[in-house]
Design a protein around this motif. Structure first.
Motif, short mmCIF file in Angstrom:
data_model
loop_
_atom_site.label_atom_id
_atom_site.label_comp_id
_atom_site.label_asym_id
_atom_site.label_seq_id
_atom_site.Cartn_x
_atom_site.Cartn_y
_atom_site.Cartn_z
N PRO A 281 0.84 -1.21 0.00
CA PRO A 281 0.00 0.00 0.00
C PRO A 281 0.87 1.26 0.00
O PRO A 281 2.05 1.21 0.36
N GLU A 282 0.29 2.36 -0.38
CA GLU A 282 1.03 3.63 -0.46
C GLU A 282 1.68 4.00 0.87
O GLU A 282 2.75 4.59 0.90
N THR A 283 1.04 3.63 1.96
CA THR A 283 1.58 3.96 3.27
C THR A 283 2.89 3.25 3.57
O THR A 283 3.64 3.67 4.46
N LEU A 284 3.19 2.18 2.82
CA LEU A 284 4.44 1.44 3.03
C LEU A 284 5.44 1.64 1.90
O LEU A 284 6.55 1.11 1.96
N ALA A 285 5.05 2.39 0.89
CA ALA A 285 5.87 2.49 -0.33
C ALA A 285 7.28 3.00 -0.07
O ALA A 285 8.23 2.58 -0.73
N LYS A 286 7.43 3.92 0.89
CA LYS A 286 8.75 4.47 1.17
C LYS A 286 9.58 3.54 2.06
O LYS A 286 10.81 3.57 2.03
N GLN A 287 8.90 2.72 2.81
CA GLN A 287 9.57 1.87 3.79
C GLN A 287 9.89 0.47 3.25
O GLN A 287 10.90 -0.12 3.61
N CYS A 288 9.03 -0.03 2.39
CA CYS A 288 9.15 -1.44 1.95
C CYS A 288 9.17 -1.54 0.43
O CYS A 288 8.51 -0.78 -0.27
N LYS A 289 9.92 -2.50 -0.04
CA LYS A 289 9.96 -2.84 -1.46
C LYS A 289 9.49 -4.28 -1.64
O LYS A 289 9.77 -5.13 -0.80
#
Length: 211
Positions: free
Chosen positions: A159-167
């Motif tokens: 989800p967008e909420t994890l896009a910066k943290q997870c790949k």
């Protein structure tokens, strides 16, 4: 094999002389990671069945409207068989299997054009930490009676909420020529040895890496 047949409500067309090799049926996957409070809680799955596999389900549904008792009954029957096979999914963290809850919090079955689409949430038995962790999961039929795969790598999502943290990435295996030849050699009445887990040899691995 019977569980797979019951699961997909396969039509007799699948057992015609044209269905000579594994796999006999195809499901396209779309999966979205679910998280809450910086913890991994489950997977939201969408399984789109090929038109021949869909035929019996759609026939049984007839002209019933979405959300009607007919669709709910069909969804429950299909979901029961998915649960009987542990969601056809393996989930790993640090070399250990992650367990699932026995019941999904939500699921449904719908018609999209000439195809049946099953959607459901696969809940983890216990929320898992995301920060600095790597997870791996795969969805497959061990017998390879059914091919379950992602059409595009982008069909495995965060989800967008994890896009910066997870790949997230999809790794497609390259079975040996001998393994491919063995799968092709199985006719409509054959099943590979159970301990072989033939489908696992062809299963795409999804890798989730979080900072």
């Amino acid at each position: 094999m019977c569980n797979r047949i019951a699961f997909f409500a396969l039509s007799t067309a699948l057992f015609s002389p044209l269905a000579l090799a594994h796999p006999h049926s195809f499901i396209t996957l779309v999966t979205t990671v679910m998280a809450e409070n910086d913890q991994l809680t489950g997977l939201k799955m969408q399984w789109t069945m090929d038109e021949i596999t869909s035929a019996d389900l759609l026939y049984d549904a007839g002209d019933a409207k979405p959300g009607s008792p007919v669709w709910k009954k069909l969804a429950a029957e299909v979901m029961a068989n998915v649960l009987g096979q542990h969601y056809f999914t393996e989930f790993w963290h640090n070399g250990q299997k992650v367990t699932f809850n026995n019941l999904p919090p939500e699921y449904g079955l719908a018609r999209v054009g000439h195809q049946a689409v099953l959607t459901f949430i696969l809940p983890l038995a216990h929320p898992q930490p995301l920060k600095g962790q790597t997870y791996q999961f795969a969805t497959f039929d061990p017998t390879y009676f059914v091919d379950m795969s992602y059409d595009h790598n982008s069909d495995a999502k965060v989800p967008e909420t994890l896009a910066k943290q997870c790949k997230i990435s999809v790794k497609t295996p390259k079975p040996t020529e001998d393994m491919q030849a063995f799968a092709l050699s199985l006719d409509k009445a054959d099943a590979p040895p159970e301990d072989m887990e033939l489908g696992k040899q062809f299963a795409q691995q999804v890798i989730l890496q979080c900072q």
